[in-house]
Enzyme design. Sequence first.
Site, PDB file in Angstrom:
ATOM      1  N   ILE A   1      22.122  19.830  44.338  1.00  0.00           N
ATOM      2  CA  ILE A   1      22.846  19.090  45.372  1.00  0.00           C
ATOM      3  C   ILE A   1      24.329  18.943  45.025  1.00  0.00           C
ATOM      4  O   ILE A   1      25.160  18.766  45.922  1.00  0.00           O
ATOM      5  CB  ILE A   1      22.184  17.706  45.597  1.00  0.00           C
ATOM      6  CG1 ILE A   1      22.494  17.178  47.006  1.00  0.00           C
ATOM      7  CG2 ILE A   1      22.596  16.706  44.515  1.00  0.00           C
ATOM      8  CD1 ILE A   1      21.624  16.027  47.423  1.00  0.00           C
TER       9      ILE A   1
ATOM     10  N   ASN B   1      19.562   4.036  41.425  1.00  0.00           N
ATOM     11  CA  ASN B   1      18.741   2.841  41.217  1.00  0.00           C
ATOM     12  C   ASN B   1      19.612   1.652  41.594  1.00  0.00           C
ATOM     13  O   ASN B   1      20.808   1.787  41.832  1.00  0.00           O
ATOM     14  CB  ASN B   1      18.222   2.738  39.775  1.00  0.00           C
ATOM     15  CG  ASN B   1      19.362   2.745  38.774  1.00  0.00           C
ATOM     16  OD1 ASN B   1      20.231   1.876  38.795  1.00  0.00           O
ATOM     17  ND2 ASN B   1      19.378   3.754  37.921  1.00  0.00           N
TER      18      ASN B   1
ATOM     19  N   GLY C   1      17.960  12.413  36.476  1.00  0.00           N
ATOM     20  CA  GLY C   1      17.683  13.126  37.725  1.00  0.00           C
ATOM     21  C   GLY C   1      18.926  13.450  38.534  1.00  0.00           C
ATOM     22  O   GLY C   1      19.979  13.774  37.991  1.00  0.00           O
ATOM     23  N   VAL C   2      18.788  13.321  39.841  1.00  0.00           N
ATOM     24  CA  VAL C   2      19.919  13.672  40.718  1.00  0.00           C
ATOM     25  C   VAL C   2      21.075  12.691  40.508  1.00  0.00           C
ATOM     26  O   VAL C   2      22.240  13.063  40.586  1.00  0.00           O
ATOM     27  CB  VAL C   2      19.450  13.737  42.183  1.00  0.00           C
ATOM     28  CG1 VAL C   2      19.140  12.384  42.760  1.00  0.00           C
ATOM     29  CG2 VAL C   2      20.450  14.462  43.054  1.00  0.00           C
ATOM     30  N   ASP C   3      20.753  11.441  40.163  1.00  0.00           N
ATOM     31  CA  ASP C   3      21.782  10.434  39.869  1.00  0.00           C
ATOM     32  C   ASP C   3      22.637  10.899  38.704  1.00  0.00           C
ATOM     33  O   ASP C   3      23.876  10.931  38.764  1.00  0.00           O
ATOM     34  CB  ASP C   3      21.057   9.117  39.527  1.00  0.00           C
ATOM     35  CG  ASP C   3      21.954   7.904  39.568  1.00  0.00           C
ATOM     36  OD1 ASP C   3      21.487   6.826  39.159  1.00  0.00           O
ATOM     37  OD2 ASP C   3      23.108   8.015  40.007  1.00  0.00           O
TER      38      ASP C   3
ATOM     39  N   VAL D   1      11.478  10.674  39.259  1.00  0.00           N
ATOM     40  CA  VAL D   1      11.158   9.591  38.304  1.00  0.00           C
ATOM     41  C   VAL D   1      10.345   8.494  38.978  1.00  0.00           C
ATOM     42  O   VAL D   1       9.435   7.915  38.386  1.00  0.00           O
ATOM     43  CB  VAL D   1      12.470   9.003  37.709  1.00  0.00           C
ATOM     44  CG1 VAL D   1      12.249   7.682  37.011  1.00  0.00           C
ATOM     45  CG2 VAL D   1      13.106  10.016  36.770  1.00  0.00           C
ATOM     46  N   TYR D   2      10.649   8.240  40.242  1.00  0.00           N
ATOM     47  CA  TYR D   2       9.958   7.123  40.925  1.00  0.00           C
ATOM     48  C   TYR D   2       8.548   7.493  41.374  1.00  0.00           C
ATOM     49  O   TYR D   2       7.835   6.663  41.929  1.00  0.00           O
ATOM     50  CB  TYR D   2      10.803   6.610  42.087  1.00  0.00           C
ATOM     51  CG  TYR D   2      11.949   5.681  41.661  1.00  0.00           C
ATOM     52  CD1 TYR D   2      12.175   5.392  40.314  1.00  0.00           C
ATOM     53  CD2 TYR D   2      12.795   5.121  42.593  1.00  0.00           C
ATOM     54  CE1 TYR D   2      13.208   4.564  39.924  1.00  0.00           C
ATOM     55  CE2 TYR D   2      13.841   4.286  42.222  1.00  0.00           C
ATOM     56  CZ  TYR D   2      14.044   4.010  40.871  1.00  0.00           C
ATOM     57  OH  TYR D   2      15.082   3.190  40.480  1.00  0.00           O
TER      58      TYR D   2
HETATM   59  N1  APR Z   1      19.908  18.487  42.941  1.00  0.00           N
HETATM   60  C1  APR Z   1      18.904  18.250  43.829  1.00  0.00           C
HETATM   61  N2  APR Z   1      17.770  17.604  43.506  1.00  0.00           N
HETATM   62  C2  APR Z   1      17.635  17.182  42.228  1.00  0.00           C
HETATM   63  C3  APR Z   1      18.634  17.391  41.240  1.00  0.00           C
HETATM   64  C4  APR Z   1      19.803  18.081  41.649  1.00  0.00           C
HETATM   65  N3  APR Z   1      20.808  18.325  40.797  1.00  0.00           N
HETATM   66  N4  APR Z   1      18.184  16.839  40.070  1.00  0.00           N
HETATM   67  C5  APR Z   1      16.965  16.331  40.312  1.00  0.00           C
HETATM   68  N5  APR Z   1      16.624  16.542  41.604  1.00  0.00           N
HETATM   69  C6  APR Z   1      15.386  16.193  42.313  1.00  0.00           C
HETATM   70  C7  APR Z   1      14.180  15.880  41.488  1.00  0.00           C
HETATM   71  O1  APR Z   1      13.565  17.088  41.032  1.00  0.00           O
HETATM   72  C8  APR Z   1      13.329  15.156  42.518  1.00  0.00           C
HETATM   73  O2  APR Z   1      12.622  16.077  43.342  1.00  0.00           O
HETATM   74  O3  APR Z   1      15.625  14.985  43.039  1.00  0.00           O
HETATM   75  C9  APR Z   1      14.367  14.408  43.379  1.00  0.00           C
HETATM   76  C10 APR Z   1      14.460  12.912  43.098  1.00  0.00           C
HETATM   77  O4  APR Z   1      14.208  12.710  41.707  1.00  0.00           O
HETATM   78  P1  APR Z   1      15.044  11.618  40.856  1.00  0.00           P
HETATM   79  O5  APR Z   1      16.415  12.105  40.688  1.00  0.00           O
HETATM   80  O6  APR Z   1      14.224  11.331  39.636  1.00  0.00           O
HETATM   81  O7  APR Z   1      15.100  10.334  41.809  1.00  0.00           O
HETATM   82  P2  APR Z   1      13.987   9.230  42.112  1.00  0.00           P
HETATM   83  O8  APR Z   1      12.602   9.780  41.986  1.00  0.00           O
HETATM   84  O9  APR Z   1      14.420   8.626  43.409  1.00  0.00           O
HETATM   85  O10 APR Z   1      14.177   8.186  40.925  1.00  0.00           O
HETATM   86  C11 APR Z   1      15.386   7.465  40.891  1.00  0.00           C
HETATM   87  O11 APR Z   1      15.716   8.112  38.642  1.00  0.00           O
HETATM   88  O12 APR Z   1      17.472   9.292  37.881  1.00  0.00           O
HETATM   89  C12 APR Z   1      16.984   8.046  38.008  1.00  0.00           C
HETATM   90  O13 APR Z   1      18.918   6.645  38.145  1.00  0.00           O
HETATM   91  C13 APR Z   1      17.842   7.188  38.884  1.00  0.00           C
HETATM   92  O14 APR Z   1      16.657   5.216  38.285  1.00  0.00           O
HETATM   93  C14 APR Z   1      16.842   6.167  39.310  1.00  0.00           C
HETATM   94  C15 APR Z   1      15.566   6.983  39.480  1.00  0.00           C
END
Ligand code: APR
Length: 183
Positions: free
Chosen positions: A11, A24, A32-34, A130-131
């Site tokens: 992304i 979060n 993760g994406v964050d 992660v969630y």
């Molecule tokens: N681009 C697109 N999608 C991504 C990327 C990226 N660079 N990195 C990870 N993802 C995907 C993951 O594979 C997953 O399918 O984004 C989706 C959401 O995963 P997470 O990033 O883990 O988000 P979430 O499940 O909502 O958990 C949020 O995780 O990273 C921490 O700070 C964040 O505490 C918060 C929690």
Amino acid sequence: MPRIELVTGDITVQHVDAVVNAANSSLLGGGGVDGAIHAAGGPEILAECRRLRAITLPDGLPTGEAVATTAGRLPARWVIHTVGPVWPGGPGPEADARRLLLAAAYRNSLGLAESLGAASVALPAVSAGVYGWPAPDAARVALSTAAEATSPELIRFVLFSPAMHDVFADAAAALGIAAGTPD
Ligand code: APR
């Protein structure tokens, strides 16, 4: 009616007006994406998140809500941070209640993108990492919420693996939603 696209990729390299972050409530980064958005976007994003926490969001961003910051060095104008719900571990009333928050996270992110004047928005599979939210259900919520939106003109779901892309494509087909691929 917005154009809905599915793409497998990162992304942080999407050339759109707004990039949605699966944050979060602290807004202070994570994995993760964050983590990817803060790493690629640079320190300006976190600096603005800290200001938001200090001024308007002392208790953090509630689940289902959305807030915008600069996109820093990303090829976008804004990052829209939203907080998805954590999967409660199984189906039932708690999952049903939290599913409404997942839909709200998407709806509020799209509504904020529209109010900012964004014509294009990229969104991840919120809560499906992660969630722990089951991917097929997360995809159904994401796509049905996008299908109800009237703007932005381009809504692009950016899936981080071919497997997740397939889950979204299957969900779109099951919902009768036309999902294209970027030109
Ligand atoms: N681009 C697109 N999608 C991504 C990327 C990226 N660079 N990195 C990870 N993802 C995907 C993951 O594979 C997953 O399918 O984004 C989706 C959401 O995963 P997470 O990033 O883990 O988000 P979430 O499940 O909502 O958990 C949020 O995780 O990273 C921490 O700070 C964040 O505490 C918060 C929690």
